[in-house]
Each structure stands twice: as C-alpha cells, then as structure tokens.
Design a protein around this motif. Structure first.
Motif, PDB file in Angstrom:
ATOM      1  N   HIS A  56       0.823  -1.212   0.000  1.00  0.00           N
ATOM      2  CA  HIS A  56       0.000   0.000   0.000  1.00  0.00           C
ATOM      3  C   HIS A  56       0.855   1.259   0.000  1.00  0.00           C
ATOM      4  N   GLU A  57       1.844   1.314   0.900  1.00  0.00           N
ATOM      5  CA  GLU A  57       2.679   2.506   1.001  1.00  0.00           C
ATOM      6  C   GLU A  57       3.593   2.654  -0.209  1.00  0.00           C
ATOM      7  N   LEU A  58       4.040   1.541  -0.782  1.00  0.00           N
ATOM      8  CA  LEU A  58       4.880   1.618  -1.979  1.00  0.00           C
ATOM      9  C   LEU A  58       4.093   2.169  -3.161  1.00  0.00           C
ATOM     10  N   ASN A  59       2.815   1.844  -3.220  1.00  0.00           N
ATOM     11  CA  ASN A  59       1.981   2.391  -4.287  1.00  0.00           C
ATOM     12  C   ASN A  59       1.677   3.869  -4.071  1.00  0.00           C
ATOM     13  N   GLU A  60       1.463   4.258  -2.821  1.00  0.00           N
ATOM     14  CA  GLU A  60       1.091   5.628  -2.516  1.00  0.00           C
ATOM     15  C   GLU A  60       2.301   6.566  -2.438  1.00  0.00           C
ATOM     16  N   HIS A  61       3.357   6.101  -1.760  1.00  0.00           N
ATOM     17  CA  HIS A  61       4.540   6.947  -1.543  1.00  0.00           C
ATOM     18  C   HIS A  61       5.793   6.083  -1.769  1.00  0.00           C
ATOM     19  N   PRO A  62       6.115   5.757  -3.002  1.00  0.00           N
ATOM     20  CA  PRO A  62       7.191   4.782  -3.252  1.00  0.00           C
ATOM     21  C   PRO A  62       8.553   5.179  -2.701  1.00  0.00           C
ATOM     22  N   LEU A  63       9.049   6.361  -3.046  1.00  0.00           N
ATOM     23  CA  LEU A  63      10.399   6.742  -2.618  1.00  0.00           C
ATOM     24  C   LEU A  63      10.481   7.003  -1.114  1.00  0.00           C
ATOM     25  N   PRO A  64       9.599   7.819  -0.532  1.00  0.00           N
ATOM     26  CA  PRO A  64       9.670   7.998   0.937  1.00  0.00           C
ATOM     27  C   PRO A  64       9.505   6.694   1.700  1.00  0.00           C
ATOM     28  N   SER A  65       8.657   5.809   1.186  1.00  0.00           N
ATOM     29  CA  SER A  65       8.444   4.539   1.881  1.00  0.00           C
ATOM     30  C   SER A  65       9.720   3.705   1.918  1.00  0.00           C
ATOM     31  N   LEU A  66      10.441   3.658   0.807  1.00  0.00           N
ATOM     32  CA  LEU A  66      11.674   2.873   0.762  1.00  0.00           C
ATOM     33  C   LEU A  66      12.733   3.447   1.696  1.00  0.00           C
ATOM     34  N   LEU A  67      12.827   4.762   1.766  1.00  0.00           N
ATOM     35  CA  LEU A  67      13.869   5.390   2.569  1.00  0.00           C
ATOM     36  C   LEU A  67      13.528   5.399   4.055  1.00  0.00           C
ATOM     37  N   ILE A  68      12.307   5.805   4.387  1.00  0.00           N
ATOM     38  CA  ILE A  68      11.943   5.987   5.797  1.00  0.00           C
ATOM     39  C   ILE A  68      11.874   4.659   6.534  1.00  0.00           C
ATOM     40  N   SER A  69      11.465   3.601   5.853  1.00  0.00           N
ATOM     41  CA  SER A  69      11.297   2.318   6.542  1.00  0.00           C
ATOM     42  C   SER A  69      12.598   1.792   7.127  1.00  0.00           C
ATOM     43  N   GLY A  70      13.732   2.252   6.604  1.00  0.00           N
ATOM     44  CA  GLY A  70      15.016   1.786   7.115  1.00  0.00           C
ATOM     45  C   GLY A  70      15.473   2.467   8.384  1.00  0.00           C
ATOM     46  N   ALA A  80      20.928  -3.013  -1.097  1.00  0.00           N
ATOM     47  CA  ALA A  80      20.352  -4.274  -0.630  1.00  0.00           C
ATOM     48  C   ALA A  80      19.016  -4.047   0.061  1.00  0.00           C
ATOM     49  N   HIS A  81      18.933  -2.986   0.851  1.00  0.00           N
ATOM     50  CA  HIS A  81      17.671  -2.663   1.529  1.00  0.00           C
ATOM     51  C   HIS A  81      16.553  -2.420   0.517  1.00  0.00           C
ATOM     52  N   ILE A  82      16.846  -1.641  -0.509  1.00  0.00           N
ATOM     53  CA  ILE A  82      15.828  -1.318  -1.516  1.00  0.00           C
ATOM     54  C   ILE A  82      15.457  -2.561  -2.326  1.00  0.00           C
ATOM     55  N   ALA A  83      16.465  -3.293  -2.789  1.00  0.00           N
ATOM     56  CA  ALA A  83      16.193  -4.457  -3.624  1.00  0.00           C
ATOM     57  C   ALA A  83      15.446  -5.541  -2.852  1.00  0.00           C
ATOM     58  N   ALA A  84      15.855  -5.799  -1.611  1.00  0.00           N
ATOM     59  CA  ALA A  84      15.197  -6.836  -0.816  1.00  0.00           C
ATOM     60  C   ALA A  84      13.766  -6.436  -0.480  1.00  0.00           C
ATOM     61  N   THR A  85      13.552  -5.152  -0.220  1.00  0.00           N
ATOM     62  CA  THR A  85      12.194  -4.684   0.073  1.00  0.00           C
ATOM     63  C   THR A  85      11.284  -4.861  -1.131  1.00  0.00           C
ATOM     64  N   LEU A  86      11.730  -4.427  -2.292  1.00  0.00           N
ATOM     65  CA  LEU A  86      10.908  -4.532  -3.499  1.00  0.00           C
ATOM     66  C   LEU A  86      10.648  -5.986  -3.868  1.00  0.00           C
ATOM     67  N   ALA A  87      11.686  -6.816  -3.782  1.00  0.00           N
ATOM     68  CA  ALA A  87      11.521  -8.217  -4.164  1.00  0.00           C
ATOM     69  C   ALA A  87      10.596  -8.956  -3.201  1.00  0.00           C
ATOM     70  N   SER A  88      10.752  -8.713  -1.894  1.00  0.00           N
ATOM     71  CA  SER A  88       9.912  -9.414  -0.919  1.00  0.00           C
ATOM     72  C   SER A  88       8.458  -8.978  -1.027  1.00  0.00           C
ATOM     73  N   GLN A  89       8.228  -7.699  -1.277  1.00  0.00           N
ATOM     74  CA  GLN A  89       6.851  -7.234  -1.424  1.00  0.00           C
ATOM     75  C   GLN A  89       6.238  -7.709  -2.745  1.00  0.00           C
ATOM     76  N   GLU A  90       7.065  -7.904  -3.742  1.00  0.00           N
ATOM     77  CA  GLU A  90       6.561  -8.498  -4.986  1.00  0.00           C
ATOM     78  C   GLU A  90       6.097  -9.931  -4.744  1.00  0.00           C
ATOM     79  N   LEU A  91       6.809 -10.662  -3.894  1.00  0.00           N
ATOM     80  CA  LEU A  91       6.382 -12.017  -3.533  1.00  0.00           C
ATOM     81  C   LEU A  91       5.049 -11.980  -2.800  1.00  0.00           C
ATOM     82  N   VAL A  92       4.876 -11.007  -1.915  1.00  0.00           N
ATOM     83  CA  VAL A  92       3.605 -10.864  -1.210  1.00  0.00           C
ATOM     84  C   VAL A  92       2.484 -10.574  -2.205  1.00  0.00           C
TER      85      VAL A  92
END
Length: 247
Positions: free
Chosen positions: A67-81, A120-132
């Motif tokens: 949901h957050e990646l769709n709504e706020h992709p860049l801030p979501s990737l950065l802030i979650s770390g 690695a943080h960005i790639a693992a986040t995107l790949a794992s959420q794609e699996l979801v």
C-alpha cells in the motif's frame, strides 16, 4: 663517558590509548553507521513514548508495504530503514551495527558501504513485497497483507554480514560463512516468510559486493616470488639467452 643506550626490549606492547580517544576515532571512521544508529534511537524513543494507537499508526505509516509503496514509493523505501517495530530491541541492534556495519564501513569506506547496504535494503524490500503481491493474487495470502508491517534495518544488516565475509582471514572466514548461511538459511528452508526471502536476497547482494571491497584490489603474489617490476624487467642475467658477442 656515557653508558651505551639500552636497546629497545622486544615484546613490549604500547600502552592502550585513551578510551575516549579510541571511541572518537571509531565513530569518526564509521560516521554513516552511527548517524543511522542515532536516527533509529530517536525513532525508537518516539514509538516508546507514543500511545498504542499512535505507535501503530507510525509503524504502519512508515512501512514499505504494498500500500505505502503504491502511494509513496520513494519515501516509503527510505523511511522504513530508520524504524524498528520494538523499541526494546534497540540495544541488540546497536550491538549488531557496531559488529557489522561499523566494521564494513571502516573497511570499504562510507560511500561503498552505503551503496551496498542501501541497495540491498531497496532491492530486498521490493523483491519481498513483490512475492507478497504474487501470493495475494494467487489467493495464498489475504488482501490485508497489502498493509503488513515491513519496517526495520535487518536487510541492511544481512548485506553487511555478507560483505564482512571477505574481511576475515581463513580459516575464520569459513567458520563465519557457515554460521551466516545457517542463520539465514534455516528460516528460509522451514516455513519462510517474505522477510526471510528479503534477508536471503540482501545477503546474496552482500556476497556479490566483492568487487567493491579492498580485498578485490589486492593482487595475490606470484608463485615465483617476483613482483610486477621484476617481471617487466625480464629474467635475471643468468637466465637470459647469451648473445653472439657473449659466447
């Protein structure tokens, strides 16, 4: 006549440096690690001081879920770390940061360390959420998983753990590598979650970061013991073929 000066004694180690000086040098040589850790400490205090409802809101709002990646992709990737779900785990993460991130940053430099763990943080986040997302579309997971909590710093730590393999010398390297593979491999083989897949991806990216490490630039010495200058100059005189004038 002065007596001869006493030769220096072997085996005498220099006295340890001032602990404050050592700590300052340690932090100064790994600034990215400690700035990151400082921000996590602040966000952990915010969650600990917040009410239960506000804490849940912050955790979900700063997650890098579908949901957050769709709504706020860049801030979501950065802030979650920069958030962890349980503030009481901060001390454990602090120890892991000092053991993994600080050593890797000191060894490779801040820029290469940040490129590795951040990527690695960005790639693992995107790949794992794609699996979801694929599991939701295949009706193997409920649609509510689009709002799953996905914050934390574990993907970056997994990447740093992979890079640190090259920092150790044999035979310590092999024991460390076996321990890392067991630690991340057992959850992956026994009922893996999307987070376990993310850890595996981040660890693999840490292993793949070999070209960014100083060890990759170290040329192993040749078997004959000669250096590059020696090989460029050619064989020693006794091994050179005799010219007609020398016969």
């Amino acid at each position: 006549m002065r007596p001869p000066a006493e030769p220096p004694r072997r085996g005498r180690r220099p006295s340890p440096a001032n602990p404050l000086t050592w700590a300052k040098d340690w932090v100064g040589s790994s600034p990215g690690t400690h700035i990151w850790l400082l921000v996590i400490g602040i966000t952990s205090l915010v969650i600990a001081a917040a009410s239960e409802g506000l804490g849940q809101f912050l955790v979900h709002r700063t997650s890098s879920n579908i949901h957050e990646l769709n709504e706020h992709p860049l801030p979501s990737l950065l802030i979650s770390g920069f958030w962890i779900e349980r503030p009481e785990s901060f001390l454990l993460y602090a120890v892991m940061f000092e053991l993994l991130h600080a050593n890797v940053e000191r060894w490779t430099g801040t820029a290469r360390w940040l490129l590795t763990v951040g990527g690695a943080h960005i790639a693992a986040t995107l790949a794992s959420q794609e699996l979801v997302l694929l599991a939701i579309e295949g009706h193997r997971l409920p649609r509510s998983m689009t709002h799953v909590v996905d914050i934390g710093v574990s993907y970056g730590l997994a990447a740093a753990a992979g890079v640190l393999t090259y920092r150790l010398r044999p035979p310590w390297r092999y024991g460390y590598l076996a321990g890392v593979l067991v630690f991340f491999g057992i959850p992956l083989l026994t009922g893996a979650t999307f987070t376990d897949f993310g850890h595996a991806i981040a660890l693999a990216m840490g292993f793949a970061a070999w070209p960014l490490t100083p060890a990759a630039a170290e040329e192993p010495p040749p078997e004959d013991g000669t250096g590059p200058a020696d090989r460029a100059a050619g064989p020693p005189p006794e091994q050179r073929p005799e010219s007609p004038q020398e016969r």
